[in-house]
Scaffold this motif. Structure first.
Motif, PDB file in Angstrom:
ATOM      1  N   ASP A  90      -1.975  -3.354  -3.885  1.00 54.51           N
ATOM      2  CA  ASP A  90      -1.102  -2.260  -3.456  1.00 54.51           C
ATOM      3  C   ASP A  90      -0.073  -2.727  -2.438  1.00 54.51           C
ATOM      4  O   ASP A  90       1.105  -2.372  -2.533  1.00 54.51           O
ATOM      5  N   VAL A  97       1.206  -5.747  -1.853  1.00 55.94           N
ATOM      6  CA  VAL A  97       2.230  -6.613  -2.454  1.00 55.94           C
ATOM      7  C   VAL A  97       3.126  -5.804  -3.380  1.00 55.94           C
ATOM      8  O   VAL A  97       4.358  -5.914  -3.353  1.00 55.94           O
ATOM      9  N   TYR A  98       2.501  -4.949  -4.196  1.00 55.26           N
ATOM     10  CA  TYR A  98       3.269  -4.165  -5.157  1.00 55.26           C
ATOM     11  C   TYR A  98       4.246  -3.228  -4.450  1.00 55.26           C
ATOM     12  O   TYR A  98       5.427  -3.160  -4.802  1.00 55.26           O
ATOM     13  N   GLU A  99       3.762  -2.511  -3.460  1.00 53.70           N
ATOM     14  CA  GLU A  99       4.619  -1.533  -2.789  1.00 53.70           C
ATOM     15  C   GLU A  99       5.768  -2.208  -2.043  1.00 53.70           C
ATOM     16  O   GLU A  99       6.893  -1.723  -2.055  1.00 53.70           O
TER      17      GLU A  99
END
Lengths: 391, 391
Positions: free
Chosen positions: A274, A276-278
């Protein structure tokens, strides 16, 4: 004086360097020097870009802190023989949709009340300022007040400068023991004063008043480092992506720091899918060229949060001082903190701007620190030294 | 025979182990053993999940390769004293929107033509099979044919098994020199045959016919590793997210591999913002719990692509064999490749299923490899050994 400093992050190093430069004997204790939040930080010196509603005191403190930086960076660069990458382009505050734009308009008003000039760029200007910005952003506001530094170069420079000034680094974990410290092996290190700058580890340092240690909580931050050969942006880009915050801090060498999460997860420092993705999702929404950058690092650290987001700077016991709780502003406030601690240790009045940072504000009985108390409370000065001071 | 194997990835290791187990003297040359594409791979043994239109030959080859794996994994585990994590749950092929569902329906037909059973799960079944799947997926198809292994455990096991069988690993880069090899320092290593299994580095190995080396191109693949303590999924999840492909391969120890990009970028092995972002975006769309997982690693490697996506397995010159171009199927096809190379080296007919893998198909003059040619072309066998073979 002989002074023990606990914690070799940006704050502890700055304090140790300042104290040693002022003539004190300083030992600096840390079992992982420079590897805490200072290693992960973006190096933003951005009281404007970081300004938020209800944090008037922190904004004032940050702006005062920023004023110290040009000279601090120059002195540090000189002492260390190392340029710390101070960038002066300022921040672009950007918003993706109408609600983000409305928030930024309010931030502009807030900044204006603090005397910070901002400029709303018109439709075509933003990409002229920064060709790397995404097209179609609803609001782009320029403030030239903010600065940034390369956090890792600052830590490296502080290590060199502190060593050159005579600071002795001890690679061990210590607790407070009277006016000195004690290693976990039980060895006592005598001193005339101790300054605890242990960041998010403050709570784990034994020997501090409970009200002080308990006021600091770890706030997890995840942050990314990417790299590009062509310069993608030159300003710090601070944005809202449909309400979700992100910032992108460029370095002269092509590094781009994208941060940061703020998670109330205790001592957890795992990088997550989450996180890294966000960060990528939000960063790419503002600066699409991040896609083409090399993905260099994802890192998480605990930052020291306090109930009012203001740091703890000052005495907490006889000969015991805290320089902690800097949360997201460790680099910005390190020079101010160092000056304040030097004043406290030497029994002089601290800079006015840290009035809100009294560590006693969370229930500790006020500690006697009036000018002149120095001799009685912490003094080991010779009469000659005392006489010198009065001249 | 004395045989030099070039390349210690999953293919080179499998070949070396097989040859040594059959009684040959094998030296294995690699200056970064096990650190190429085999280190990054997901370990999918998934001819069903990987099946694609127009690749009939590759599907047949993959299904034949998969049939070797249960015994191969058992023998390998025994030889190495190490369980390689063979998982038998199969694959869930999932699609997010109607177009993805239509594609999956065609894939089912394709698989059916190859005798692979699939089952379309009805609305409520998918999350009963896999509670970690996103709700609202348009199509979920189960195939129990596919398998997976832990790629790094397989490489480790192969290293042990090969060493135990007498394979000698030489940590140096070599080129083909006659039937042997020559180090970059110019030292010649004589052998009776040489097998080049250099993966995406095939083109960099000197001494191979140009038509063979030139048939292999590097195809960049980026891949992520995440980790969870609770089991998120048990099947390999292979999906289309509005046309964008992604797969998620679970390990028994909580690791989840999310892959992989396929980029025609030459020797570039930089992890990029786009690679990490896209893999997370697509993976999270299928298995939302990836957000909560620890982000452990992002890695990129070059895989050896060929014009028809089929590997190159067989002779390319007098005493010179290639086992390369395995692209996305190195693990799946390693056992088959090892058996085929053993047959070629010993002058026996190779397994029928690799008929399409003749390295001569890209313009090389056919190399004499008929059974019986062994003695003449590559033979150093004693008469006694030759006699033994005829028994």
């Amino acid at each position: 004086m002989r002074i023990a400093v606990v914690g070799a992050g940006v704050v502890g190093l700055s304090v140790a360097w300042r104290l040693a430069a002022a003539g004190h004997d300083v030992e600096l204790h840390d079992d992982a020097p420079g590897q805490g939040a200072s290693h992960a930080a973006a190096g933003m010196l951005a009281p404007a870009g970081e300004a938020w509603f209800g944090e008037e005191e922190l904004i004032r403190l940050g702006l005062a802190g920023l004023r110290q930086w040009p000279e601090f960076a120059a002195r540090l660069g000189e002492a260390a023989g190392l340029d710390v990458g101070l960038r002066t382009e300022g921040s672009l505050l950007v918003g993706v949709d109408d609600a983000d734009a409305a928030t930024l308009d309010q931030v502009r008003e807030l900044l204006s009340r603090h005397g910070v000039d901002t400029e709303q760029l018109t439709r075509r200007e933003p990409r002229r300022h920064e060709s790397g910005l995404a097209p179609g952003l609803r609001r782009v506001v320029l403030t030239t007040a903010d600065r940034s530094v390369d956090n890792r170069l600052v830590v490296q420079a502080l290590q060199r400068a502190a060593a050159a000034a005579g600071v002795v680094l001890r690679g061990e974990r210590v607790d407070v023991d009277g006016r000195g410290v004690r290693t976990r092996d039980g060895d006592a290190v005598q001193a005339d004063a101790v300054v605890v700058a242990a960041g998010a580890d403050l709570r784990a340092v034994r020997g501090l008043p409970e009200q002080v240690a308990g006021a600091v909580r770890p706030v997890k931050g995840q942050i990314l480092r990417l790299r590009t050969e062509s310069e993608l942006v030159t300003h710090t880009v601070r944005g809202l992506v449909r309400g979700d915050a992100v910032y992108i801090v460029p370095r002269a060498d092509g590094e781009l720091v994208v941060g940061a999460t703020s998670e109330e997860l205790g001592r957890d420092v795992r990088v997550t899918g989450d996180g890294v993705y966000e960060l990528l999702r939000r960063g790419i929404a503002l600066v699409p060229g991040l896609r083409e950058c090399e993905f260099v690092e994802a890192i998480a650290r605990s930052r020291p949060g306090t109930p009012d987001n203001l740091p703890l700077i000052g005495p907490v016991d006889d000969g015991v001082f805290v320089a902690g709780g800097h949360y997201r502003a460790g680099f910005l406030l390190a020079p101010t903190t160092a000056e304040a601690i030097l004043a406290y240790v030497e029994g002089r009045p601290p800079p006015e701007e840290i009035a809100g940072c009294d560590p006693a504000r969370f229930g500790l009985a006020p500690v006697q620190t009036a000018p002149g108390a120095f001799g009685g409370a912490y003094g080991r000065k010779t009469e000659a030294e005392a006489r010198e001071e009065t001249i």
